[in-house]
Enzyme design. Sequence first.
Site, short mmCIF file in Angstrom:
data_model
loop_
_atom_site.label_atom_id
_atom_site.label_comp_id
_atom_site.label_asym_id
_atom_site.label_seq_id
_atom_site.Cartn_x
_atom_site.Cartn_y
_atom_site.Cartn_z
N PHE A 84 0.86 -1.19 0.00
CA PHE A 84 0.00 0.00 0.00
C PHE A 84 0.89 1.23 0.00
O PHE A 84 1.72 1.40 0.88
CB PHE A 84 -0.92 0.02 1.23
CG PHE A 84 -1.90 1.16 1.18
CD1 PHE A 84 -3.12 1.02 0.55
CD2 PHE A 84 -1.58 2.40 1.73
CE1 PHE A 84 -4.01 2.09 0.46
CE2 PHE A 84 -2.46 3.47 1.65
CZ PHE A 84 -3.68 3.31 1.01
N ASP A 99 9.42 2.73 1.71
CA ASP A 99 8.23 3.47 2.14
C ASP A 99 8.05 3.26 3.64
O ASP A 99 7.57 2.23 4.10
CB ASP A 99 7.00 2.99 1.36
CG ASP A 99 5.71 3.68 1.81
OD1 ASP A 99 5.72 4.33 2.88
OD2 ASP A 99 4.70 3.56 1.10
N LYS A 110 2.82 10.12 8.41
CA LYS A 110 2.14 9.72 9.64
C LYS A 110 2.77 10.27 10.94
O LYS A 110 2.47 11.39 11.33
CB LYS A 110 2.05 8.20 9.69
CG LYS A 110 1.06 7.64 8.65
CD LYS A 110 0.70 6.23 8.96
CE LYS A 110 -0.17 5.58 7.89
NZ LYS A 110 -1.58 5.96 7.98
#
Length: 398
Positions: free
Chosen positions: A142, A227, A256
């Site tokens: 993702f 990532d 985040k």
Amino acid sequence: MEVSMDFETLKAAEAQYVLPTYGRNDIFLDHGQGARVWDSNGREYIDLTSGIGVLSLGQNHPALSAALQKQVEQLLSVSNLFYTEPMVQAASLLVPASGMKKVFFANSGAEANEGAIKCARKYAADHYGPNRYKILTLVNSFHGRTIATLEATGQDHFHQNFFPFTNGFDYVEANNIEDLKAKADENTAAIMVELIQGESGVRPLDPEFVKAIEELCHEKDILFIDDEVQTGMGRTGRLFAYQNYGVHPDIVTMAKGLGGGVPIGGFLVNEKTEGVLGKGDHGSTFGGNPLSAKAAQVVLETILADGFLEDVERKGTLLQDLLKEIKSPDVLDVRGLGLMVGIQVPAEKVADYMKEIMDRGVLVLKAGTDTIRLLPPLVITDDDLKEAASIMKEVFEA
Ligand code: PLP
């Protein structure tokens, strides 16, 4: 605490005015402190979601709240056409601690990954010409919701209805070195992976596979993009998960936890990639603005302080140990690293278990089809972890 709408009025207004792209839990959260949040009726919850891994320092952390309040009054946003201090302060902490060379600040994870893809394609075009643009990602990865990062996301169900995509992505089966070698050809610019696949079920990659990626990248001058949008910023007990794996990516993306709740993302580049993007090649109006960069500065000062990350690692072990004590045939696996933990259960039962756990006052997340995902604030106390684990034990053993 005061809210101006009751829950029914709020839901009606939301249904009328907000696009229905989310399946929300039936909880109206109102305020929080540390790893605890309260709903509009005053009901208290232990928060093991932290805004999907965002609130590294929990709700209303004294240093973060004070610094943000001061920053709002001092300088809010001026664009990247001027020098400002918080961005440079945040970069001065992040770059040395990561062992990378430079950083670009953006606003979100998807944007961080877009920047990384641009950087990789420019590196490849500069060195090998325009045909070398392919980015390999992993099945079940993702990477975001923009068109390019959606395409990078190796899960077909996210792709439907959004074609055509840009050219140049292919998907390797996670932990399959043969597949990796077969798909990395002369047109491959980069391999982009999450070291622990978060959204698809908290699945750490095999260290041998990660090493194989690094070796292949060196051998073929392909860029290794890591990532770390979910795994970064101390989540796994090190600043970045690649430090657990002992590898050295060429580009590292983050978001985040970086702003502790304030939107900020970015990507780090190493000695190989630091010269790729120059003036005019990339930009962002909000990227690294004084407010979000101040948040990143305080988060970094806090998590890089002596003993903080070791404590995250210790609490992660404590949480996993407590969960592994649960005696239920439905707990199929407990896995993860640091405070990124997944509990695998039968897929048909995951929604019921989550509802029951939340009804009993512990907020949790789903990942993939069959995993309950826990991403508590990094500052959560042992007592909160113990209480949350004991509630989950009761639910699973009932
Ligand atoms: N990359 C990873 C690994 C993620 O987990 C996410 C979000 O969950 C993203 C990228 C996208 O981040 P954002 O939602 O901030 O765009």
